[in-house]
Motif scaffolding. Structure first.
Motif, mmCIF file in Angstrom:
data_model
loop_
_atom_site.group_PDB
_atom_site.id
_atom_site.type_symbol
_atom_site.label_atom_id
_atom_site.label_comp_id
_atom_site.label_asym_id
_atom_site.label_seq_id
_atom_site.Cartn_x
_atom_site.Cartn_y
_atom_site.Cartn_z
ATOM 1 N N VAL A 186 17.337 34.340 35.145
ATOM 2 C CA VAL A 186 18.397 35.375 34.790
ATOM 3 C C VAL A 186 18.364 36.271 33.675
ATOM 4 O O VAL A 186 18.361 37.374 33.605
ATOM 5 C CB VAL A 186 19.850 34.496 34.729
ATOM 6 C CG1 VAL A 186 20.890 35.319 34.037
ATOM 7 C CG2 VAL A 186 20.271 33.836 35.946
ATOM 8 N N MET A 187 17.651 35.412 32.508
ATOM 9 C CA MET A 187 17.317 35.981 31.223
ATOM 10 C C MET A 187 16.332 37.126 31.729
ATOM 11 O O MET A 187 16.297 38.274 31.076
ATOM 12 C CB MET A 187 16.818 35.019 30.332
ATOM 13 C CG MET A 187 17.785 33.733 29.994
ATOM 14 S SD MET A 187 19.187 34.895 29.047
ATOM 15 C CE MET A 187 20.497 34.736 30.112
ATOM 16 N N GLY A 188 15.471 36.824 32.516
ATOM 17 C CA GLY A 188 14.198 37.571 32.555
ATOM 18 C C GLY A 188 14.640 38.968 33.321
ATOM 19 O O GLY A 188 14.181 40.097 32.933
ATOM 20 N N ARG A 189 15.669 38.818 34.465
ATOM 21 C CA ARG A 189 16.174 40.236 35.154
ATOM 22 C C ARG A 189 17.025 40.811 34.127
ATOM 23 O O ARG A 189 17.163 41.922 34.357
ATOM 24 C CB ARG A 189 16.773 39.571 36.363
ATOM 25 C CG ARG A 189 15.859 39.048 37.387
ATOM 26 C CD ARG A 189 16.298 38.443 38.705
ATOM 27 N NE ARG A 189 15.273 38.000 39.617
ATOM 28 C CZ ARG A 189 14.201 38.470 40.105
ATOM 29 N NH1 ARG A 189 14.226 39.879 40.124
ATOM 30 N NH2 ARG A 189 13.471 37.745 40.810
ATOM 31 N N THR A 190 17.733 40.178 33.304
ATOM 32 C CA THR A 190 18.762 40.839 32.389
ATOM 33 C C THR A 190 17.813 41.828 31.462
ATOM 34 O O THR A 190 18.241 42.894 31.348
ATOM 35 C CB THR A 190 19.543 40.053 31.618
ATOM 36 O OG1 THR A 190 20.290 39.033 32.623
ATOM 37 C CG2 THR A 190 20.479 40.592 30.691
ATOM 38 N N VAL A 191 17.137 41.002 30.962
ATOM 39 C CA VAL A 191 16.152 41.761 29.918
ATOM 40 C C VAL A 191 15.415 42.932 30.698
ATOM 41 O O VAL A 191 15.262 44.168 30.127
ATOM 42 C CB VAL A 191 15.110 40.860 29.265
ATOM 43 C CG1 VAL A 191 14.044 41.637 28.691
ATOM 44 C CG2 VAL A 191 15.738 39.968 28.260
ATOM 45 N N ALA A 192 14.934 42.639 31.971
ATOM 46 C CA ALA A 192 13.991 43.697 32.301
ATOM 47 C C ALA A 192 14.782 45.086 32.835
ATOM 48 O O ALA A 192 14.305 46.047 32.759
ATOM 49 C CB ALA A 192 13.586 43.037 33.884
ATOM 50 N N SER A 193 16.220 44.728 33.374
ATOM 51 C CA SER A 193 16.908 45.880 33.669
ATOM 52 C C SER A 193 17.217 46.787 32.408
ATOM 53 O O SER A 193 16.923 48.108 32.544
ATOM 54 C CB SER A 193 18.073 45.532 34.366
ATOM 55 O OG SER A 193 18.977 44.869 33.433
ATOM 56 N N LYS A 194 17.558 46.284 31.279
ATOM 57 C CA LYS A 194 17.851 46.912 30.156
ATOM 58 C C LYS A 194 16.429 47.266 29.365
ATOM 59 O O LYS A 194 16.566 48.645 29.068
ATOM 60 C CB LYS A 194 18.561 45.900 29.141
ATOM 61 C CG LYS A 194 19.681 45.380 29.770
ATOM 62 C CD LYS A 194 20.688 46.469 30.046
ATOM 63 C CE LYS A 194 22.168 46.240 30.375
ATOM 64 N NZ LYS A 194 22.900 47.071 30.896
ATOM 65 N N LEU A 195 15.329 46.868 29.597
ATOM 66 C CA LEU A 195 14.145 47.094 29.109
ATOM 67 C C LEU A 195 13.533 48.524 29.760
ATOM 68 O O LEU A 195 13.012 49.409 29.251
ATOM 69 C CB LEU A 195 12.982 46.194 29.261
ATOM 70 C CG LEU A 195 11.839 46.058 28.152
ATOM 71 C CD1 LEU A 195 12.424 46.377 26.673
ATOM 72 C CD2 LEU A 195 11.048 44.856 28.507
ATOM 73 N N ILE A 248 9.709 45.192 36.506
ATOM 74 C CA ILE A 248 9.994 44.343 37.588
ATOM 75 C C ILE A 248 9.740 42.830 37.050
ATOM 76 O O ILE A 248 9.032 42.557 36.424
ATOM 77 C CB ILE A 248 9.187 44.546 38.720
ATOM 78 C CG1 ILE A 248 7.536 44.388 38.364
ATOM 79 C CG2 ILE A 248 9.327 46.092 39.375
ATOM 80 C CD1 ILE A 248 6.555 44.562 39.879
ATOM 81 N N VAL A 249 10.269 41.886 37.799
ATOM 82 C CA VAL A 249 10.238 40.731 37.585
ATOM 83 C C VAL A 249 9.696 39.884 38.803
ATOM 84 O O VAL A 249 9.922 40.217 39.988
ATOM 85 C CB VAL A 249 11.554 39.859 37.349
ATOM 86 C CG1 VAL A 249 11.627 38.367 37.486
ATOM 87 C CG2 VAL A 249 12.471 40.412 36.176
ATOM 88 N N GLU A 250 8.668 39.141 38.430
ATOM 89 C CA GLU A 250 7.900 38.253 39.524
ATOM 90 C C GLU A 250 8.142 36.811 39.291
ATOM 91 O O GLU A 250 7.775 36.589 38.005
ATOM 92 C CB GLU A 250 6.326 38.733 39.657
ATOM 93 C CG GLU A 250 6.203 40.396 40.065
ATOM 94 C CD GLU A 250 4.584 40.211 40.058
ATOM 95 O OE1 GLU A 250 3.939 39.450 40.249
ATOM 96 O OE2 GLU A 250 4.435 41.741 40.342
ATOM 97 N N ASN A 251 8.618 36.143 40.078
ATOM 98 C CA ASN A 251 8.713 34.694 40.006
ATOM 99 C C ASN A 251 7.508 33.803 40.434
ATOM 100 O O ASN A 251 7.021 34.244 41.543
ATOM 101 C CB ASN A 251 9.984 34.273 41.103
ATOM 102 C CG ASN A 251 11.237 34.669 40.397
ATOM 103 O OD1 ASN A 251 11.648 35.742 40.941
ATOM 104 N ND2 ASN A 251 11.950 34.067 39.324
ATOM 105 N N LYS A 252 6.805 32.982 39.612
ATOM 106 C CA LYS A 252 5.554 32.331 39.966
ATOM 107 C C LYS A 252 5.930 30.924 39.526
ATOM 108 O O LYS A 252 5.472 30.483 38.400
ATOM 109 C CB LYS A 252 4.672 32.982 39.151
ATOM 110 C CG LYS A 252 3.934 34.310 39.370
ATOM 111 C CD LYS A 252 3.534 34.624 40.770
ATOM 112 C CE LYS A 252 3.058 36.025 40.950
ATOM 113 N NZ LYS A 252 2.436 36.293 42.409
ATOM 114 N N PRO A 253 6.843 30.264 40.357
ATOM 115 C CA PRO A 253 7.093 28.767 39.892
ATOM 116 C C PRO A 253 5.898 27.646 40.128
ATOM 117 O O PRO A 253 5.077 28.121 40.887
ATOM 118 C CB PRO A 253 8.203 28.618 40.882
ATOM 119 C CG PRO A 253 8.311 29.618 42.197
ATOM 120 C CD PRO A 253 7.172 30.736 41.627
ATOM 121 N N GLY A 254 6.030 26.690 39.661
ATOM 122 C CA GLY A 254 5.336 25.536 40.113
ATOM 123 C C GLY A 254 5.013 24.903 38.699
ATOM 124 O O GLY A 254 4.636 25.421 37.605
#
Length: 342
Positions: A65-74, A83-89
């Motif tokens: 959520v923090m990543g996408r919030t910052v990405a849209s405003k940035l 863009i945001v890419e999720n790389k979980p694990g």
């Protein structure tokens, strides 16, 4: 006469050599100047292609959520797609290692927080990156205070009553649950400061841990405000305090742990933006200025406040020191609690 002609030829030769040397120097200086002039517009043009922010956790969590919030405003602030890419694990370590090894050009960034940048170094024997040295810190983004909560069968309405209750029980008979290693270390820091001992029960996420708290399988837990507040206000569990350094405007009913039990105690879930080590200072500073500006807007403050999230802009140096301090803090907690890395 012959001697004079010979000397003249020598002087002419020396003069020609000196002239060539001067010409070479001038050419070199011209090249340096040209490179400087060329690189200045190139740096000023950053970014001239899309930027990606790697989130080392699955979509939907607080870091995402923090990543996408910052990405849209940035994106709006820089005039370039972000863009945001999720790389979980591996508790966030896969995504962090990917960014640590990326080109340090400002086009691959990382949104990460307490687990991969502070507590993993304590809980795991080896990591493919250094939580401080592998990155250029850009800015802290947010902090989420935690709620200290008990199930409704525990006869405690504040921290003092909780301490008294735990001390009536044999060591290890009170169980606390956690949704991750970060909260285990935070809880150990809390109980260690109070001089009480509880038994740890790990869960795979906040939801099953909260279910266990409501069902009475565990007695106690510390988890983010956003995950516990609805259960507390719904009367399904009891909130005793928050771990922020001051009372929350959106939850004034809660005192802080610092004010009621452990002077100076503060613990948060937190996130920040980073770039690979070696990213040019000009790019880091440009990103820092953009992020700080974003976090100071009323829109972000209001949106964050709904979830008990505190915008926490910082300088790169302040964020770096914060991460160093968090690593040192939790190493000490693990040592005192005899927690061994896996």
């Amino acid at each position: 006469m012959k001697k004079s002609k010979t000397l003249n030829k020598r002087y002419e030769s020396i003069g020609a050599a000196a002239g060539h040397s001067i010409s070479r120097r001038r050419a070199m200086l011209a090249c340096v100047a040209a490179l400087t002039l060329c690189s200045a517009p190139a740096m000023a043009a950053y970014p001239d292609k899309p930027i990606r922010i790697i989130v080392p956790f699955a979509a939907g969590g607080i870091t995402d959520v923090m990543g996408r919030t910052v990405a849209s405003k940035l994106s709006a602030e820089l005039g370039q797609t972000v863009i945001v890419e999720n790389k979980p694990g591996a508790s966030g370590m896969i995504g962090c290692a990917l960014v640590a090894k990326a080109a340090p050009d400002g086009y691959t960034l990382l949104m990460a927080g307490i687990a991969p940048l502070a507590t993993n170094s304590v809980m795991f024997k080896s990591m493919d990156y250094d939580p401080v040295k592998s990155f250029e810190q850009i800015s802290m983004v947010a902090k989420q205070p935690l709620i200290v909560a008990v199930n409704n069968n525990v006869p405690a309405k504040n921290i003092a009553e909780l301490i008294a209750y735990v001390k009536t029980k044999p060591p290890g008979e009170i169980f606390y649950g956690t949704s991750g290693s970060s909260y285990q270390l935070i809880t150990e820091a809390f109980t260690g400061s109070l001089g009480v001992k509880m038994t740890h029960v790990p869960f795979k996420g906040s939801s099953p841990a909260i279910e266990a708290l409501m069902g009475g399988q565990i007695n106690f837990m510390i988890d983010p405000f956003s995950t516990l507040i609805n259960q507390v206000r719904g009367g399904r569990v009891r909130g005793l305090a928050v771990t922020s350094d001051k009372k929350l405007d959106i939850a004034p009913e809660f005192d802080t742990v610092s004010d009621t039990a452990i002077k100076g105690f503060e613990a948060s879930s937190w996130q920040g933006l980073l770039a690979p080590a070696g990213t040019p200072p000009e790019i880091v500073n440009k990103l820092n200025q953009a992020v700080v500006k974003i976090l100071q807007t009323d829109e972000i403050k209001q949106n964050f406040a709904k979830s008990g999230v505190q915008p926490s802009p910082s300088t790169p140096a302040e964020f770096r020191k914060y991460i160093q301090d968090e690593n040192a803090r939790y190493r000490k907690v693990a040592l005192e609690a005899n927690i061994q890395p896996e």
